[in-house]
Write a protein that holds these residues in place. Structure first.
Motif, short mmCIF file in Angstrom:
data_model
loop_
_atom_site.label_atom_id
_atom_site.label_comp_id
_atom_site.label_asym_id
_atom_site.label_seq_id
_atom_site.Cartn_x
_atom_site.Cartn_y
_atom_site.Cartn_z
N LYS A 4 0.82 -1.22 0.00
CA LYS A 4 0.00 0.00 0.00
C LYS A 4 0.85 1.26 0.00
O LYS A 4 0.41 2.31 -0.48
CB LYS A 4 -0.92 0.01 1.23
N ASP A 32 -3.13 -4.93 -3.08
CA ASP A 32 -3.01 -3.53 -2.64
C ASP A 32 -1.96 -2.73 -3.39
O ASP A 32 -1.77 -1.54 -3.12
CB ASP A 32 -2.67 -3.49 -1.13
N PRO A 34 -0.38 -0.43 -6.03
CA PRO A 34 -0.80 0.49 -7.10
C PRO A 34 -0.10 0.15 -8.42
O PRO A 34 1.05 -0.26 -8.43
CB PRO A 34 -0.36 1.86 -6.59
N ASN A 54 -7.50 -0.20 -8.69
CA ASN A 54 -6.39 0.47 -8.00
C ASN A 54 -5.27 0.77 -8.98
O ASN A 54 -4.09 0.57 -8.70
CB ASN A 54 -5.87 -0.39 -6.85
#
Length: 346
Positions: A4, A32, A34, A54
């Motif tokens: 993250k 998670d 990106p 995401n």
């Protein structure tokens, strides 16, 4: 490392057929993390980004030193699913100290990447993953090789269904790698470059049908030579009809790995393992690249990788690779061993 907290992974060519699957595979492994989908067509990149989740979309221009991204852009890694003839992507990764993954170079084409690393060895970790389907043959071969006390020869036979070429970038890679140079093989301990009649070969498909093939030289042969003491190593590739399509089903992709030598129990054998994915080559390639990214970033298999020059077999545990491939749909079958009366000649 926490996914993250990382900047997006820049996937250049991420809106293409294989690149998009690579983004989806990375998302499955790292929910998670990106991701930035980069391509020349922003609308197409945006569509893939929306599917991946995401993720953002950016337009790239490989003719520019900043890739057309501007100096304020920030990423955690650069992954290349297309051939970059300018080397601007690797320059960008080094300038920003980012892990870099390449996927499209034959063994005869890596000099620009290697010399770029040698000039700045401390700039970033560089993963040369231009193996058959990003290591889907090499790492399993190294896993299967553990059964041998002495390994004499390795032969990999890869069948790419003629309906499974992928997008324009994959087609361009195939044309370049099969026509631009002879194929590199290791024969009785000596490196050779073969073409035409010397490169011609044949192998059995997973259904026992004979297939005409030719030697091919992505990075597998040199990686296997560095990792084993086998005297003869070659990879043969055929573009044709897969066994599944002969059965009236959709195309698949096949990899046969044949190892010859002495097992730990003293028997001289030829062992054959067959790997098949029912959806073709793109899902396997996607997994290999995704595993490389998560390893470089320290999201699996250890801490983030230090600057250096790597191949997948140096960074990724073969057992882990094979398990992940099976989770993503690859079937693995071992055929009965063939007993050899004499050791294979060195």
């Amino acid at each position: 490392m926490n996914a993250k907290t990382l900047k997006p992974v820049l996937i250049i060519g991420g809106s293409g057929v294989v690149g998009a699957q690579g983004a989806h595979a990375l998302r499955r492994l790292q929910p998670d993390l990106p991701i930035a989908i980069a391509g020349r067509d922003l609308a197409r990149a945006e569509a893939v980004a929306a599917q991946v989740g995401n993720a953002t979309a950016v337009r790239v221009d490989l003719q520019r030193a900043d890739l057309g991204l501007g100096e304020d852009a920030r990423f955690s890694a650069v992954v290349l699913f297309v051939k970059d003839e300018t080397s601007n992507s690797i320059k960008y990764a080094q300038r920003h100290g980012l892990p870099y993954v390449s996927t499209s170079s034959g063994s005869f084409e890596i000099a620009p990447e290697v010399t770029r690393y040698l000039r700045r060895p401390g700039a970033s970790p560089m993963l040369l993953a231009s193996h058959w389907l990003a290591g889907a043959a090499t790492l399993p071969a190294l896993h299967f090789a553990q059964e041998f006390r002495r390994l004499d020869s390795i032969r990999i036979a890869a069948l790419l269904d003629e309906q499974d070429m992928g997008g324009p970038a994959a087609a361009a890679d195939y044309e370049r790698l099969t026509s631009a140079a002879a194929a590199q093989i290791l024969e009785r301990g000596r490196w050779r470059w073969v073409r035409d009649a010397e490169a011609a070969s044949s192998f059995l498909s997973v259904d026992g049908v004979g297939i005409q093939a030719a030697a091919y030289s992505p990075m597998d042969v040199v990686s296997l030579a560095a990792a084993t003491d086998a005297h003869s190593i070659r990879l043969d590739m055929a573009l044709g009809e897969s066994a599944s399509r002969r059965r009236g089903e959709a195309f698949s992709t096949e990899i046969a790995i044949e190892l010859e030598g002495e097992l730990h129990d003293g028997r001289q054998v030829r062992a054959r393992h067959e790997l098949v994915h029912p959806q073709g080559q793109a899902p396997i390639t996607a997994v290999g690249i995704a595993l490389g990214v998560e390893r470089l970033l320290g999201l699996a298999g250890g801490e983030a990788v230090a600057p250096g020059l790597y191949t997948p077999d140096v960074l990724i545990d073969p057992v882990y690779q094979l398990r992940r491939l099976q989770e993503f749909g690859v079937s693995v079958q071992r055929k009965p061993d063939v007993e050899l009366s004499l050791p294979v000649a060195a």
